[in-house]
Structures are given as C-alpha cells and as structure tokens.
Design an enzyme around this catalytic site. Structure first.
Site, PDB file in Angstrom:
ATOM      1  N   GLU A 141       0.980  -1.097  -0.064  1.00  0.00           N
ATOM      2  CA  GLU A 141       0.087   0.059  -0.121  1.00  0.00           C
ATOM      3  C   GLU A 141       0.832   1.364  -0.005  1.00  0.00           C
ATOM      4  O   GLU A 141       1.688   1.501   0.855  1.00  0.00           O
ATOM      5  CB  GLU A 141      -0.884  -0.005   1.203  1.00  0.00           C
ATOM      6  N   CYS A 142       0.551   2.285  -0.846  1.00  0.00           N
ATOM      7  CA  CYS A 142       1.192   3.358  -1.127  1.00  0.00           C
ATOM      8  C   CYS A 142       2.888   3.456  -0.902  1.00  0.00           C
ATOM      9  O   CYS A 142       3.420   3.258  -1.888  1.00  0.00           O
ATOM     10  CB  CYS A 142       0.727   4.260  -0.144  1.00  0.00           C
ATOM     11  N   GLY A 143       3.345   3.516   0.406  1.00  0.00           N
ATOM     12  CA  GLY A 143       4.975   3.557   0.402  1.00  0.00           C
ATOM     13  C   GLY A 143       5.390   2.057   0.044  1.00  0.00           C
ATOM     14  O   GLY A 143       6.604   1.990  -0.536  1.00  0.00           O
TER      15      GLY A 143
END
Length: 460
Positions: A332-334
């Site tokens: 997720e994201c990072g």
C-alpha cells in the site's frame, strides 16, 4: 459507570485542533489519567502523535469508510479501561465527504458516538465576533452537542476575558481556557520524516511543553465535567473483533520508521481471522521471516530512507524471491513504491528499489492525490475478488509504468471520477490506495484464504 469522552472540533482547518489535542492529552497524562486518543477521518499522522503521548494505540473513526456500527465497534474496542477518550476532529466541524451533508464529518462522529464537543476558535483579531461564530455552529444543525469553547491565539489574558464574556453571554456555554498566539509551538511539516522523528522521541519535549501550557491556561476539571457522557450501548455492536479462527497461517508485516501506516483494525482483522503476524524491518536489512504465507508492506516514507532501502540487498532479494514464488502480498502506497524499480527524490537522485513492479516512482514537492476512494478489484484481484472496499489516497509521488502488458489491481472512484491504479503481478496486489479492512471485513478473509492456498501448495 461514568464514561468520559470529548470531541476537540475546529471551526476550520488550521485553528489549532492538533496542538490543543496533544496538549490536553499530555496534561491529563501528567495528572495520572489513562487517556485514549481517536482521530476523525483517514489521517495517519495525528494518531501517531496521540499514541506517542498517551502510550495507547490511537484509532481512526471514519463514518464514510465505515458503517456507523463499525465506528462504534472501533470506539468501544479502543476505549476500554480509559479514564477519558479524546477524539480529534478533522477540518472544520461540519466538513466531510460532501458540502451538502454531514457525512464523514467530525459532527457526524460526535453524533454517532454521542460525544460532547469542545469547539476550538481562532480568536486572533476579534472579541465579540467570536460569539457570532460559536452561535452559528450551535444553530447550524441539530444533533451535535457543543458543550464548551477553547479560545486559541488570543493576545493576552485581557483579550481572553473579552472573548469569554461575549461567548458565555450569547451562547450560554463555558469558555474553559485558551492558548496565546505568541506561544512558540511549531508542529513539524507533516510529510517530511515526521513518524521517524516521533519514534526517535525528538518530539517528546514539544508534547511535554504543550501539556504544561494547557495546565496553565485551560480548566481541566471543567473539561472532565463537560466530558461526562452516557455509556454507549454495546449490545448491538458488530462482531468485528471477535475471534473467528484459530491461528492457521503466518503473515509477515514490514514495520519500522519507513513503513508504519497501518490501520490497527487491518492488523487485528487478520489476527481474528486466523493469521499470526510476524514483524520485520526492511530498514534493518532483515530478511523476510521464515515460513510465512503472506506479506503486508504498508505505507510510510520510503523516500526518506531511499539510500538505506537501496543498500539493504538482503531484504530486497528475499522479498523479490518470495513474491516471484507466489507469496500473497499486499503493498500500500509506500509499500507499492518500495516494490517498483526505483524512486527519484525531489533532489533528482534515483535509488533502486525491489523491482517487482515494472515502473518508476518520482517524488514531487506538492500533493499528487488526496481523497476518499471507493475501490473494486480488477483482473482477479484476490484481496477484493468481486467485492467493494473503501479507502483513501494521500501521496506526493507519481508512478510511471514501463510495460505494455501492465495489469492494474484496482478500479477506484473518487471526486474526480473513476480510474485504474496499482499493479497485479504474481500474487502481488499493490497500489496507492490505503484500504480500510473495516469497510469490508471479507478483505482479511480473502487474503487469508489465499495464504492458505499458498501454504498448501508449498506442502505438496
């Protein structure tokens, strides 16, 4: 049994909610109380402040991503054994998903949780006019229970008395204290390595100082009195946190200063559905733990540690090998950024990442995406299958795919319409969207089912 809970709401963003919330939490801790923090909306940073100050895991209350029943479930789950719960609002009191309703707003959370509300008002350059602002908030909607006011950015004790007299006369609620406008308190820039600095304890003196200021100029006894609320009925609560399965599988979770944006409920839902969570640190160059059947790499600040992450070959190789062998993985994201080929920082320096996702990430000095997302799975995405979930995006980077045969993981719907995002490859589901498993608890069940399939395939 007496319950105490209070919402710290603002007339708008930037009026000082976070500073006052941290200060009130710190002040009550100094008085020996057990304090539980909550944050309205999908924010990860403010709950990190709360957790650092109160030593209890702060939780998000979000009435757009979650049903009202699940909001109450999260509140009562987190509230256990606390002397007082302090709920920090988001934006202005009535600001939420839509300009036409209270959906997703602090006001709606205050109604769902039946919590009294303290309104924070920026009183700089005004006196009697502050009463007009408070009066407007009182009259705007039925339901919220505004029980008091804190005046922020006042010029002096004399200025405070003028504001206090006007509000108490016209609005018939107490003004329980203030902070001066010349107080030297500066909350650091939100996206620049903030979590690591919290974890290193660098902000502890700031939290301590704000607590002392609150003790000086805010009537905490009055606040405790105003915070008394009827106990919430737990009879009708959902069974979200009830244990459903004995431990059947092991999921590795990347957790350190670079990767730490996880909703506590996401992790807890995995556990109650039969997962043992095994934490490891990519920053410490730790290999993926042995005998795991899944991998979760959450959001955070990989760009802040890009050089270290690039250099930690042992971690990179172990993750790359496991994903290629079919390990069911969510990034997720990072975590998504870490799984790409490279990250280019705002200083135009490029660092090599894991390289599973065909494409590159570029950091920018301004937000690239912000907002709620309604999410469905694409291309047999095992996390969502044919179901829907809800989450949010918040990132300063952009992603450039470099492969023609690129399978997207999600279809997301936000204020700006529908788009495809993320990447599906091997048994990896990754993208910018932060999913809240509480929006659809089947997300955790789907993932564990996939982990069990993977585990069985290894044992053949």
């Amino acid at each position: 049994m007496t319950e105490r809970r209070i919402v710290i709401a603002g007339t708008g963003s930037g009026v000082g909610k976070t500073t006052l919330t941290i200060g009130i939490m710190s002040a009550f801790m100094k008085r020996g109380l057990s304090v539980q923090g909550f944050k309205c909306g999908p924010d990860y940073i403010d709950p990190s402040y709360h957790t650092a100050v109160t030593k209890r895991v702060s939780r998000n209350l979000d009435s757009w991503m979650l049903t009202h029943e699940r909001v109450l479930d999260i509140f009562t789950h987190g509230n256990r054994d606390a002397d007082i719960s302090i709920i920090e609002g988001v934006m202005g009191f009535f600001d939420g998903k839509s300009p036409e309703t209270n959906e997703g707003s602090t006001a709606e959370i205050s109604i769902i949780t039946k919590s009294p509300v303290l309104l924070v008002v920026n009183c700089e350059s005004m006196a009697r006019s502050a009463a007009a602002i408070v009066k407007g908030f009182q009259m705007f909607a039925e339901g919220p229970n505004i029980v008091g006011v804190i005046a922020n950015r006042v010029g002096s004790e004399g200025h405070f008395q003028l504001v206090k007299k006007a509000i108490e006369q016209e609005c018939h609620i107490p003004v329980i204290g203030y902070l001066k406008r010349d107080v030297e308190i500066e909350i650091p820039e939100r996206h620049l390595g903030l979590i690591p600095s919290i974890e290193r304890g660098e902000l502890t003196p700031l939290f301590d100082k704000v607590g002392d200021l609150v003790l000086e100029t805010i009537d905490l006894d009055k606040l405790l009195e105003l915070a008394v609320a009827e106990p919430l009925n737990e009879k009708n609560k959902s069974s979200m946190f009830e244990k459903k399965q004995d431990t059947m599988t092991r999921i590795a979770v990347a957790k350190d200063a670079a990767f730490n944006f996880y909703y506590p409920e996401n992790l807890e839902l995995l556990e109650v559905n039969g997962a043992e969570l095994v934490y490891f640190s990519p920053l410490a160059n730790e290999e993926l733990p042995m005998n795991v059947d899944g991998l979760y790499i959450g959001g955070g600040f990989p760009e802040e540690f890009a050089l270290t992450l690039e250099s930690n070959v042992k971690t990179k190789e172990s993750i790359q090998k496991a994903i290629k062998e079919g390990l069911p993985t969510l990034g997720e994201c990072g975590g998504f950024m870490y799984l790409t080929e490279s990250i280019e920082t705002t200083e135009q320096k490029t660092y090599q990442m894991i390289g599973i996702i065909p494409g590159k990430v570029q950091m920018h000095s301004y937000l690239q995406a912000l907002g709620y997302r309604e999410v469905s799975g694409l291309n047999n995405n095992f996390i969502l299958s044919n179901q829907m979930g809800r989450g949010h995006e918040f990132h300063y980077s952009s992603f450039m795919a470099n492969e023609n045969e690129f399978s997207h993981a999600f279809k997301t719907k936000g204020l700006r319409g529908v788009k495809q995002e993320g990447c599906l490859k091997y048994n990896l589901v990754a993208g910018y969207t932060h999913l809240h498993f509480g929006s659809n608890p089947k997300i955790a069940e789907n993932w564990i089912r996939k982990c069990l399939e993977y585990k069985a395939s290894k044992e053949r």
